[in-house]
Design an enzyme around this catalytic site. Sequence first.
Site, PDB file in Angstrom:
ATOM      1  N   ASP A   1       0.824  -1.227   0.000  1.00  0.00           N
ATOM      2  CA  ASP A   1       0.000   0.000   0.000  1.00  0.00           C
ATOM      3  C   ASP A   1       0.855   1.272   0.000  1.00  0.00           C
ATOM      4  O   ASP A   1       0.326   2.378   0.063  1.00  0.00           O
ATOM      5  CB  ASP A   1      -0.948   0.004   1.205  1.00  0.00           C
ATOM      6  CG  ASP A   1      -0.208   0.049   2.527  1.00  0.00           C
ATOM      7  OD1 ASP A   1       1.042  -0.016   2.518  1.00  0.00           O
ATOM      8  OD2 ASP A   1      -0.869   0.161   3.576  1.00  0.00           O
ATOM      9  N   GLY A   2       2.195   1.123  -0.037  1.00  0.00           N
ATOM     10  CA  GLY A   2       3.064   2.301  -0.118  1.00  0.00           C
ATOM     11  C   GLY A   2       3.690   2.725   1.205  1.00  0.00           C
ATOM     12  O   GLY A   2       4.514   3.641   1.231  1.00  0.00           O
TER      13      GLY A   2
ATOM     14  N   LYS B   1      19.333  36.918 -13.051  1.00  0.00           N
ATOM     15  CA  LYS B   1      18.167  36.049 -13.273  1.00  0.00           C
ATOM     16  C   LYS B   1      16.969  36.580 -12.488  1.00  0.00           C
ATOM     17  O   LYS B   1      17.097  36.947 -11.328  1.00  0.00           O
ATOM     18  CB  LYS B   1      18.503  34.616 -12.807  1.00  0.00           C
ATOM     19  CG  LYS B   1      17.378  33.610 -13.017  1.00  0.00           C
ATOM     20  CD  LYS B   1      17.849  32.175 -12.820  1.00  0.00           C
ATOM     21  CE  LYS B   1      17.492  31.646 -11.454  1.00  0.00           C
ATOM     22  NZ  LYS B   1      17.788  30.211 -11.303  1.00  0.00           N
TER      23      LYS B   1
ATOM     24  N   ARG C   1      12.836  35.656 -11.473  1.00  0.00           N
ATOM     25  CA  ARG C   1      11.821  34.595 -11.477  1.00  0.00           C
ATOM     26  C   ARG C   1      10.452  35.180 -11.156  1.00  0.00           C
ATOM     27  O   ARG C   1      10.307  35.932 -10.184  1.00  0.00           O
ATOM     28  CB  ARG C   1      12.196  33.527 -10.433  1.00  0.00           C
ATOM     29  CG  ARG C   1      11.313  32.274 -10.508  1.00  0.00           C
ATOM     30  CD  ARG C   1      11.712  31.248  -9.445  1.00  0.00           C
ATOM     31  NE  ARG C   1      13.001  30.633  -9.668  1.00  0.00           N
ATOM     32  CZ  ARG C   1      13.196  29.530 -10.413  1.00  0.00           C
ATOM     33  NH1 ARG C   1      12.180  28.955 -11.016  1.00  0.00           N
ATOM     34  NH2 ARG C   1      14.410  29.027 -10.542  1.00  0.00           N
TER      35      ARG C   1
HETATM   36  C1  R5P Z   1      17.809  28.600  -7.824  1.00  0.00           C
HETATM   37  O1  R5P Z   1      17.883  29.662  -7.243  1.00  0.00           O
HETATM   38  C2  R5P Z   1      18.842  27.531  -7.762  1.00  0.00           C
HETATM   39  O2  R5P Z   1      20.081  27.971  -7.318  1.00  0.00           O
HETATM   40  C3  R5P Z   1      18.989  26.861  -9.113  1.00  0.00           C
HETATM   41  O3  R5P Z   1      19.517  27.785 -10.032  1.00  0.00           O
HETATM   42  C4  R5P Z   1      17.666  26.384  -9.577  1.00  0.00           C
HETATM   43  O4  R5P Z   1      17.044  25.626  -8.595  1.00  0.00           O
HETATM   44  C5  R5P Z   1      17.818  25.553 -10.827  1.00  0.00           C
HETATM   45  O5  R5P Z   1      16.552  25.170 -11.260  1.00  0.00           O
HETATM   46  P1  R5P Z   1      16.276  24.766 -12.748  1.00  0.00           P
HETATM   47  O6  R5P Z   1      17.300  23.712 -13.119  1.00  0.00           O
HETATM   48  O7  R5P Z   1      14.881  24.232 -12.737  1.00  0.00           O
HETATM   49  O8  R5P Z   1      16.417  25.985 -13.593  1.00  0.00           O
END
Ligand code: R5P
Length: 300
Positions: free
Chosen positions: A40-41, A195, A197
């Site tokens: 059942d896991g 970067k 997000r």
């Molecule tokens: C994010 O801040 C982490 O340091 C990595 O850059 C991130 O988790 C990488 O995720 P993915 O491979 O999905 O772009």
Amino acid sequence: MQRGNMMKIIPGPASKELGEKIADLSGSEKVTVIYKVFPDGENYVRLEGDVQNEHVAIVQTTSAPQDTNLMQLAFVAAAAKRNAARKVTAIVPYFAYARQDKAFLKGENANVETVAAMLHTAGIDELITVNVHSEKALAKFPFPAFNLTAIPLLAEHFVQRGFKGAFALAPDKGAMYIAEQAQMVLGGGSGHLEKERDPYTGQTSQTGKNLEVKGQIVIIFDDIISTGGTIVGAARILHERGAKQVFAACVHPLLIGDAEKRILEAGVKEIVGTDSVPKRASKVSLASLISNELKAKQSG
Ligand code: R5P
């Protein structure tokens, strides 16, 4: 009977090979975990060995399947305490939920704190992890938690292969400390991309202002490679800027789905990760880093 400062190592089901290497390198006795998953896991664990009055260190990563690996860790810790272990250290190379370290949006939870509370209740007294995503989160854990870095080990791997002088690139500003640790070993240049997000969609966008990498061998260093999107985006920018060769190095090669394929198709020559997460890319072992830490703790 208590044996001075000596520790017994319990290689957990998710990190059996790494746990055994750590035991061998640190000269510690091993305690085997018998485990199975019921139809059942549900998980079952049993310690095959005496832990009474012992300081035990459980080696168990918590990459996917995260919840199973966490439950096994909790059950092994609880079994150790029930069988009168005097101290339980958890060695968790990849700490699940570490990226969920705060409530970003109203109504969310800081899930990493809930995981730590659960592990504490199970009997864990101390934690050692590696390149945890948010070191700040460790300060809120209800037990002492130590973070090691495997970046010098990864960089050393490249030096051994003749890449001394390669450029160390961080995929975002927050990871610049990682690139700097790699640069110390590689002896070349270092830099970072920018970067951003989107908190709702998770979509990221990258730019590479003032990045001079023309004709250079560049190694992108990150803590985690998950979907591979960050590395694919970074590789694209590096190729546009005339990099000669691009490699990707990470501590935790989660490499979800077709991440590996997408990264290689983006022109990355090779992905090098550690055995924090056992995968084909796990070419560098954390065993020496962790066993040295254990030796230092035992003599300290
Ligand atoms: C994010 O801040 C982490 O340091 C990595 O850059 C991130 O988790 C990488 O995720 P993915 O491979 O999905 O772009």
